[in-house]
Design a protein around this motif. Structure first.
Motif, PDB file in Angstrom:
ATOM      1  N   SER A   1       0.838  -1.192   0.000  1.00  0.00           N
ATOM      2  CA  SER A   1       0.000   0.000   0.000  1.00  0.00           C
ATOM      3  C   SER A   1       0.873   1.242   0.000  1.00  0.00           C
ATOM      4  O   SER A   1       1.995   1.230   0.501  1.00  0.00           O
ATOM      5  N   TYR A   2       0.320   2.314  -0.519  1.00  0.00           N
ATOM      6  CA  TYR A   2       0.994   3.607  -0.514  1.00  0.00           C
ATOM      7  C   TYR A   2      -0.027   4.678  -0.177  1.00  0.00           C
ATOM      8  O   TYR A   2      -1.231   4.516  -0.398  1.00  0.00           O
ATOM      9  N   LYS A   3       0.456   5.768   0.390  1.00  0.00           N
ATOM     10  CA  LYS A   3      -0.411   6.878   0.765  1.00  0.00           C
ATOM     11  C   LYS A   3       0.348   8.179   0.545  1.00  0.00           C
ATOM     12  O   LYS A   3       1.530   8.282   0.877  1.00  0.00           O
ATOM     13  N   LEU A   4      -0.334   9.162  -0.002  1.00  0.00           N
ATOM     14  CA  LEU A   4       0.224  10.497  -0.192  1.00  0.00           C
ATOM     15  C   LEU A   4      -0.829  11.488   0.260  1.00  0.00           C
ATOM     16  O   LEU A   4      -1.993  11.385  -0.144  1.00  0.00           O
ATOM     17  N   GLY A   5      -0.446  12.427   1.128  1.00  0.00           N
ATOM     18  CA  GLY A   5      -1.433  13.365   1.623  1.00  0.00           C
ATOM     19  C   GLY A   5      -0.831  14.521   2.376  1.00  0.00           C
ATOM     20  O   GLY A   5       0.381  14.735   2.375  1.00  0.00           O
ATOM     21  N   ALA A   6      -1.713  15.274   3.015  1.00  0.00           N
ATOM     22  CA  ALA A   6      -1.314  16.434   3.800  1.00  0.00           C
ATOM     23  C   ALA A   6      -2.029  16.377   5.149  1.00  0.00           C
ATOM     24  O   ALA A   6      -3.174  15.932   5.242  1.00  0.00           O
ATOM     25  N   LYS A   7      -1.325  16.833   6.174  1.00  0.00           N
ATOM     26  CA  LYS A   7      -1.881  16.853   7.530  1.00  0.00           C
ATOM     27  C   LYS A   7      -1.703  18.260   8.092  1.00  0.00           C
ATOM     28  O   LYS A   7      -0.589  18.789   8.110  1.00  0.00           O
ATOM     29  N   TYR A   8      -2.807  18.836   8.530  1.00  0.00           N
ATOM     30  CA  TYR A   8      -2.772  20.187   9.091  1.00  0.00           C
ATOM     31  C   TYR A   8      -3.244  20.142  10.544  1.00  0.00           C
ATOM     32  O   TYR A   8      -4.268  19.532  10.844  1.00  0.00           O
ATOM     33  N   TYR A   9      -2.504  20.795  11.424  1.00  0.00           N
ATOM     34  CA  TYR A   9      -2.841  20.853  12.838  1.00  0.00           C
ATOM     35  C   TYR A   9      -3.525  22.185  13.125  1.00  0.00           C
ATOM     36  O   TYR A   9      -2.873  23.224  13.184  1.00  0.00           O
TER      37      TYR A   9
END
Length: 181
Positions: free
Chosen positions: A99-107
């Motif tokens: 599996s692969y994942k690409l994303g963004a995380k904002y706090y």
């Protein structure tokens, strides 16, 4: 299953009302790194179809055992915003996939992580001719137990982008463990 959700809710409630033990401001600044491991609970039979994951998990349904192992890393391109990449290995009772994942995380307010990502998987004898793709959204709470360590309980929804594979979404409860450098 009800006990699992009740226990997870209790952990989330405790984390929400507890004061931050560490200072998260330096951990989430531009140029810092994030290394994360997640556990995933939920999904039921649909969750078995969604085994394109970068989390740690173990599921047994009708005598079939499915397990996964993975992790994610991110780089903060600005304060509170990290671009993330995840990789995982999944075993479906002897058949495997990656599996692969690409994303963004904002706090939000340096305390409430919100993540949007794209997840996919490939593997022989697991998905047939299909390549499952998912759009995931996740929200939660970052409880900093030290300046560079956070526990992040959250709720995640994965929407299928490949109707030939499945048209059902998957709702999961996650508990993430993150190191910030």
């Amino acid at each position: 299953m009800k006990k699992l959700f009740l226990a997870a809710f209790a952990v989330f409630a405790f984390a929400s009302v507890s004061a931050q033990d560490g200072d998260s401001s330096s951990a989430l600044t531009k140029g810092s790194w994030l290394v994360e491991a997640n556990t995933g609970f939920g999904g039921g039979a649909t969750g078995a179809a969604h085994r394109s994951t970068t989390s740690f998990g173990l599921t047994s349904i009708d005598g079939t055992t499915i397990w996964s192992i993975g992790g994610e890393a991110g780089y903060f391109v600005m304060d509170d915003l990290a671009i993330k990449l995840g990789l995982g290995y999944n075993d479906f009772d002897g058949a495997s996939s990656f599996s692969y994942k690409l994303g963004a995380k904002y706090y939000i307010a340096s305390q409430f992580p919100v993540q949007l990502d794209f997840t996919g998987a490939s593997g022989d004898d697991v998905f047939g001719d299909e390549s499952p793709l998912w759009l995931g959204i996740q929200g939660g709470y970052a409880w900093f137990v030290a300046d560079n360590i956070s526990i992040e309980p959250g709720l995640r929804y994965n929407h299928s982008l490949n109707e030939d594979f499945t048209d059902e979404g998957v709702l999961e409860l996650n508990i993430g463990f993150a190191l910030h450098f």
